[in-house]
Design a protein around this motif. Structure first.
Motif, PDB file in Angstrom:
ATOM      1  N   LEU A   1       0.842  -1.048  -0.096  1.00 44.68           N
ATOM      2  CA  LEU A   1      -0.130  -0.033   0.071  1.00 44.68           C
ATOM      3  C   LEU A   1       0.806   1.302   0.098  1.00 44.68           C
ATOM      4  CD1 LEU A   1      -3.000  -0.897   2.320  1.00 44.68           C
ATOM      5  CD2 LEU A   1      -2.910  -0.938  -0.334  1.00 44.68           C
ATOM      6  N   ASN A   2       2.127   1.121   0.476  1.00 42.26           N
ATOM      7  CA  ASN A   2       3.013   2.306   0.363  1.00 42.26           C
ATOM      8  C   ASN A   2       3.510   2.375  -0.769  1.00 42.26           C
ATOM      9  OD1 ASN A   2       4.520   4.442   1.797  1.00 42.26           O
ATOM     10  ND2 ASN A   2       6.412   3.133   1.243  1.00 42.26           N
ATOM     11  N   GLU A   3       3.721   1.571  -1.795  1.00 39.11           N
ATOM     12  CA  GLU A   3       4.086   1.419  -2.891  1.00 39.11           C
ATOM     13  C   GLU A   3       3.009   2.179  -3.950  1.00 39.11           C
ATOM     14  OE1 GLU A   3       5.555  -2.343  -4.293  1.00 39.11           O
ATOM     15  OE2 GLU A   3       7.022  -2.427  -2.924  1.00 39.11           O
ATOM     16  N   ALA A   4       1.805   1.609  -3.523  1.00 41.94           N
ATOM     17  CA  ALA A   4       0.810   2.244  -4.344  1.00 41.94           C
ATOM     18  C   ALA A   4       0.646   3.709  -4.212  1.00 41.94           C
ATOM     19  CB  ALA A   4      -0.704   1.598  -3.942  1.00 41.94           C
ATOM     20  N   GLN A   5       0.948   3.978  -3.019  1.00 38.70           N
ATOM     21  CA  GLN A   5       0.728   5.461  -2.517  1.00 38.70           C
ATOM     22  C   GLN A   5       1.764   6.517  -3.256  1.00 38.70           C
ATOM     23  OE1 GLN A   5       0.033   6.043   1.762  1.00 38.70           O
ATOM     24  NE2 GLN A   5       0.080   8.200   1.773  1.00 38.70           N
ATOM     25  N   ILE A   6       2.760   5.919  -3.239  1.00 36.90           N
ATOM     26  CA  ILE A   6       3.943   6.592  -4.133  1.00 36.90           C
ATOM     27  C   ILE A   6       3.472   6.921  -5.670  1.00 36.90           C
ATOM     28  CG2 ILE A   6       6.329   6.581  -5.012  1.00 36.90           C
ATOM     29  CD1 ILE A   6       6.978   5.099  -2.218  1.00 36.90           C
ATOM     30  N   ALA A   7       2.864   5.706  -6.002  1.00 32.65           N
ATOM     31  CA  ALA A   7       2.610   5.769  -7.534  1.00 32.65           C
ATOM     32  C   ALA A   7       1.503   6.887  -7.816  1.00 32.65           C
ATOM     33  CB  ALA A   7       2.279   4.402  -8.109  1.00 32.65           C
ATOM     34  N   LEU A   8       0.577   6.707  -7.011  1.00 32.95           N
ATOM     35  CA  LEU A   8      -0.371   7.510  -7.089  1.00 32.95           C
ATOM     36  C   LEU A   8      -0.096   9.180  -6.790  1.00 32.95           C
ATOM     37  CD1 LEU A   8      -3.344   5.588  -5.243  1.00 32.95           C
ATOM     38  CD2 LEU A   8      -3.361   6.532  -7.473  1.00 32.95           C
ATOM     39  N   HIS A   9       1.067   9.379  -5.836  1.00 34.71           N
ATOM     40  CA  HIS A   9       1.278  10.663  -5.607  1.00 34.71           C
ATOM     41  C   HIS A   9       1.792  11.339  -6.896  1.00 34.71           C
ATOM     42  CE1 HIS A   9       3.115  14.074  -3.288  1.00 34.71           C
ATOM     43  NE2 HIS A   9       4.262  13.950  -3.981  1.00 34.71           N
ATOM     44  N   GLN A  10       2.614  10.577  -7.466  1.00 35.73           N
ATOM     45  CA  GLN A  10       3.299  11.138  -8.684  1.00 35.73           C
ATOM     46  C   GLN A  10       2.318  11.143  -9.979  1.00 35.73           C
ATOM     47  OE1 GLN A  10       6.604   8.123  -8.711  1.00 35.73           O
ATOM     48  NE2 GLN A  10       7.808   9.118  -7.105  1.00 35.73           N
ATOM     49  N   HIS A  11       1.232  10.780  -9.896  1.00 39.71           N
ATOM     50  CA  HIS A  11       0.401  10.373 -10.895  1.00 39.71           C
ATOM     51  C   HIS A  11      -0.056  11.676 -11.609  1.00 39.71           C
ATOM     52  CE1 HIS A  11      -2.393   9.038 -13.998  1.00 39.71           C
ATOM     53  NE2 HIS A  11      -1.939   7.648 -13.896  1.00 39.71           N
ATOM     54  N   PRO A  12       0.189  11.996 -12.884  1.00 39.84           N
ATOM     55  CA  PRO A  12      -0.357  13.287 -13.677  1.00 39.84           C
ATOM     56  C   PRO A  12      -1.631  13.570 -13.467  1.00 39.84           C
ATOM     57  CG  PRO A  12       0.386  11.741 -15.247  1.00 39.84           C
ATOM     58  CD  PRO A  12       1.039  11.124 -14.086  1.00 39.84           C
ATOM     59  N   ALA A  13      -2.512  12.590 -13.269  1.00 42.30           N
ATOM     60  CA  ALA A  13      -4.186  12.969 -13.248  1.00 42.30           C
ATOM     61  C   ALA A  13      -4.310  13.822 -11.876  1.00 42.30           C
ATOM     62  CB  ALA A  13      -4.589  11.536 -13.284  1.00 42.30           C
TER      63      ALA A  13
ATOM     64  N   GLU B   1      -2.356  15.697 -10.503  1.00 46.49           N
ATOM     65  CA  GLU B   1      -2.225  17.420 -10.849  1.00 46.49           C
ATOM     66  C   GLU B   1      -3.268  18.222 -11.701  1.00 46.49           C
ATOM     67  OE1 GLU B   1      -0.503  20.766 -10.635  1.00 46.49           O
ATOM     68  OE2 GLU B   1       0.651  19.113  -9.647  1.00 46.49           O
ATOM     69  N   GLN B   2      -3.776  17.227 -12.473  1.00 44.11           N
ATOM     70  CA  GLN B   2      -5.001  17.804 -13.130  1.00 44.11           C
ATOM     71  C   GLN B   2      -6.189  18.070 -12.222  1.00 44.11           C
ATOM     72  OE1 GLN B   2      -5.600  14.889 -16.186  1.00 44.11           O
ATOM     73  NE2 GLN B   2      -3.537  15.481 -16.950  1.00 44.11           N
ATOM     74  N   ARG B   3      -6.203  17.032 -11.025  1.00 41.82           N
ATOM     75  CA  ARG B   3      -7.549  17.275 -10.302  1.00 41.82           C
ATOM     76  C   ARG B   3      -7.223  18.489  -9.423  1.00 41.82           C
ATOM     77  NH1 ARG B   3     -10.883  13.335  -8.967  1.00 41.82           N
ATOM     78  NH2 ARG B   3     -10.926  13.679  -6.480  1.00 41.82           N
ATOM     79  N   ARG B   4      -5.712  18.749  -9.021  1.00 39.21           N
ATOM     80  CA  ARG B   4      -5.450  19.875  -7.874  1.00 39.21           C
ATOM     81  C   ARG B   4      -5.780  21.201  -8.877  1.00 39.21           C
ATOM     82  NH1 ARG B   4      -0.986  16.586  -7.346  1.00 39.21           N
ATOM     83  NH2 ARG B   4      -0.775  15.788  -5.099  1.00 39.21           N
ATOM     84  N   GLU B   5      -5.669  21.134 -10.292  1.00 36.61           N
ATOM     85  CA  GLU B   5      -5.866  22.344 -10.782  1.00 36.61           C
ATOM     86  C   GLU B   5      -7.261  22.617 -10.989  1.00 36.61           C
ATOM     87  OE1 GLU B   5      -3.978  21.689 -14.625  1.00 36.61           O
ATOM     88  OE2 GLU B   5      -2.021  21.790 -14.055  1.00 36.61           O
ATOM     89  N   ARG B   6      -8.133  21.478 -10.776  1.00 38.22           N
ATOM     90  CA  ARG B   6      -9.631  21.874 -10.914  1.00 38.22           C
ATOM     91  C   ARG B   6     -10.127  21.981  -9.651  1.00 38.22           C
ATOM     92  NH1 ARG B   6      -9.579  16.863 -13.724  1.00 38.22           N
ATOM     93  NH2 ARG B   6     -11.175  16.182 -12.458  1.00 38.22           N
ATOM     94  N   GLY B   7      -9.274  22.251  -8.567  1.00 42.43           N
ATOM     95  CA  GLY B   7      -9.438  22.503  -7.099  1.00 42.43           C
ATOM     96  C   GLY B   7     -10.217  21.114  -6.490  1.00 42.43           C
ATOM     97  N   LEU B   8      -9.705  19.905  -7.078  1.00 44.42           N
ATOM     98  CA  LEU B   8     -10.073  18.826  -6.265  1.00 44.42           C
ATOM     99  C   LEU B   8      -9.142  18.024  -5.582  1.00 44.42           C
ATOM    100  CD1 LEU B   8     -11.872  17.301  -9.452  1.00 44.42           C
ATOM    101  CD2 LEU B   8     -13.005  18.381  -7.589  1.00 44.42           C
ATOM    102  N   PRO B   9      -9.441  17.239  -4.397  1.00 44.51           N
ATOM    103  CA  PRO B   9      -8.536  16.673  -3.673  1.00 44.51           C
ATOM    104  C   PRO B   9      -7.818  15.650  -4.586  1.00 44.51           C
ATOM    105  CG  PRO B   9     -10.528  16.117  -3.099  1.00 44.51           C
ATOM    106  CD  PRO B   9     -10.907  17.187  -3.969  1.00 44.51           C
ATOM    107  N   PRO B  10      -6.637  15.272  -4.285  1.00 39.10           N
ATOM    108  CA  PRO B  10      -5.833  14.093  -4.831  1.00 39.10           C
ATOM    109  C   PRO B  10      -6.362  12.742  -4.572  1.00 39.10           C
ATOM    110  CG  PRO B  10      -4.400  15.220  -3.300  1.00 39.10           C
ATOM    111  CD  PRO B  10      -5.691  15.921  -3.218  1.00 39.10           C
ATOM    112  N   ILE B  11      -6.180  11.875  -5.438  1.00 43.88           N
ATOM    113  CA  ILE B  11      -6.411  10.581  -5.244  1.00 43.88           C
ATOM    114  C   ILE B  11      -5.013   9.842  -4.852  1.00 43.88           C
ATOM    115  CG2 ILE B  11      -7.356   8.093  -5.878  1.00 43.88           C
ATOM    116  CD1 ILE B  11      -9.285   9.575  -7.448  1.00 43.88           C
ATOM    117  N   ASN B  12      -4.564  10.145  -3.549  1.00 43.10           N
ATOM    118  CA  ASN B  12      -3.063   9.641  -3.289  1.00 43.10           C
ATOM    119  C   ASN B  12      -2.984   8.450  -2.439  1.00 43.10           C
ATOM    120  OD1 ASN B  12      -4.290  10.549  -0.982  1.00 43.10           O
ATOM    121  ND2 ASN B  12      -2.640  12.342  -0.404  1.00 43.10           N
ATOM    122  N   ALA B  13      -4.054   7.697  -2.333  1.00 37.25           N
ATOM    123  CA  ALA B  13      -4.021   6.482  -1.693  1.00 37.25           C
ATOM    124  C   ALA B  13      -5.091   5.514  -2.013  1.00 37.25           C
ATOM    125  CB  ALA B  13      -3.851   6.494  -0.014  1.00 37.25           C
TER     126      ALA B  13
END
Length: 331
Positions: free
Chosen positions: A182-194, A196-208
């Motif tokens: 689950l820690n590896e999945a969290q790292i992969a999601l943290h770096q995912h470009p999707a 960044e696009q969510r943050r630009e739209r004012g949405l919370p990231p899917i980081n876990a």
């Protein structure tokens, strides 16, 4: 299911699943409601807790609560051939003391494109460990467990919302490997470009990912109710598996002549009020309308089942018990 409440299923019965009475804090029942409850049948104190409360109205065979398999059955109708885990998209926010789960699943509203893009980088991580990851709906993600696969005990996300994640880390024999995964999945999601696009739209990231609800599809699901109204999707998935109509919890108990879009009277049924914390609102929007329905004969029985194991059964004929004292919950 409890024989004391469900030996014979009454199609005109309404059941309110309540939190433990202590959840209402210092709030008190009004005099009229306390008087009516004092005339009710007080059933023997029974097992406390949300799981025990559910089991009084839901029969699973085998008797194991398996939300992942039940929701998979609803989402994809292919749950019978494997064991399943939910691996829902989650938003975790670090703080000074660790990290907290702030949202998951539907609350994050991932799109189909976002889900597919994130799954493409997550699938190899889980596939290498023998778990197939997919998402028949964008808000509910699944792990198919290979034959012989094991998993530790996971907390349900509703129990962990807002709390320190350390208190809800997986435990059991297989916990260490799962924490790493689950820690590896969290790292992969943290770096995912999707994200960044969510943050630009004012949405919370899917980081876990929040993994939970593991198990196999029960061979039998039975619910002692004509319908189920709840904001707990796992409870509604049980209803679906039992071929019982289900719906979101309405704002209040329905009027006698109200019917839903299926044509079924909206009053008899199981109403899941376990999140209610406002005693005045409960009395105004639920208890008093239900008592009115009892008097009119629209329902025959009203069951108040609290998560602390306290149960009250109300019927219209109890109004003649004028010698009874007003009822006060033990807290």
């Amino acid at each position: 299911m409890s024989d004391s409440t469900n030996a014979t299923i009454d199609p005109k019965r309404a059941v309110f699943l309540l939190p433990e009475w202590a959840a209402f804090g210092r709030q008190s029942l009004t005099a009229d409601c306390a008087k009516v409850l004092g005339r009710a049948d007080a059933l023997p104190q029974t097992d406390a807790g949300r799981a025990a409360q559910r089991s009084r109205y839901i029969e699973l065979l085998p008797a194991r609560w398996s939300p992942a398999a039940l929701s998979r059955h609803r989402d994809a109708n292919d749950a019978a051939d494997a064991a399943w885990l939910r691996a829902d998209p989650a938003y975790v926010r670090p703080d000074n003391n660790g990290a907290r789960l702030l949202a998951y699943g539907e609350a994050l509203s991932p799109t189909r494109d976002e889900t597919d893009a994130m799954l493409s980088v997550l699938r190899p991580l889980f596939g290498d460990r023998g778990f197939a990851l997919d998402a028949p709906t964008p808000t509910r993600w699944y792990l198919r467990v290979s034959s012989g696969g094991q998993w530790p005990e996971f907390s349900e996300p509703e129990d962990a919302l807002g709390e320190d994640m350390f208190e809800h880390l997986p435990h059991g024999d297989a916990a260490r490997g799962w924490r790493t995964l689950l820690n590896e999945a969290q790292i992969a999601l943290h770096q995912h470009p999707a994200n960044e696009q969510r943050r630009e739209r004012g949405l919370p990231p899917i980081n876990a990912l929040w993994v939970w609800g593991g198990g196999r599809m029960p061979s039998r699901v039975r619910i002692a109710s004509a319908r189920v109204c709840s904001d707990d999707r796992a409870l509604r998935d049980c209803a679906y598996a039992a071929s019982v109509p289900d719906a979101a919890l309405p704002a209040r108990f329905a009027d006698a002549d109200n019917a839903d879009d299926t044509g079924i009277s909206a009053m008899p049924g199981l109403y899941d009020l376990h999140r209610e914390r406002d005693l005045k609102r409960f009395q105004d929007d639920w208890l008093r309308p239900a008592l009115s329905a009892l008097r009119s004969g629209a329902i025959s029985t009203l069951m108040l089942d609290a998560a602390d194991g306290c149960r009250l059964r109300l019927r219209a004929t109890q109004r003649w018990r004028f010698w009874r004292s007003s009822w006060t919950p033990a807290r």
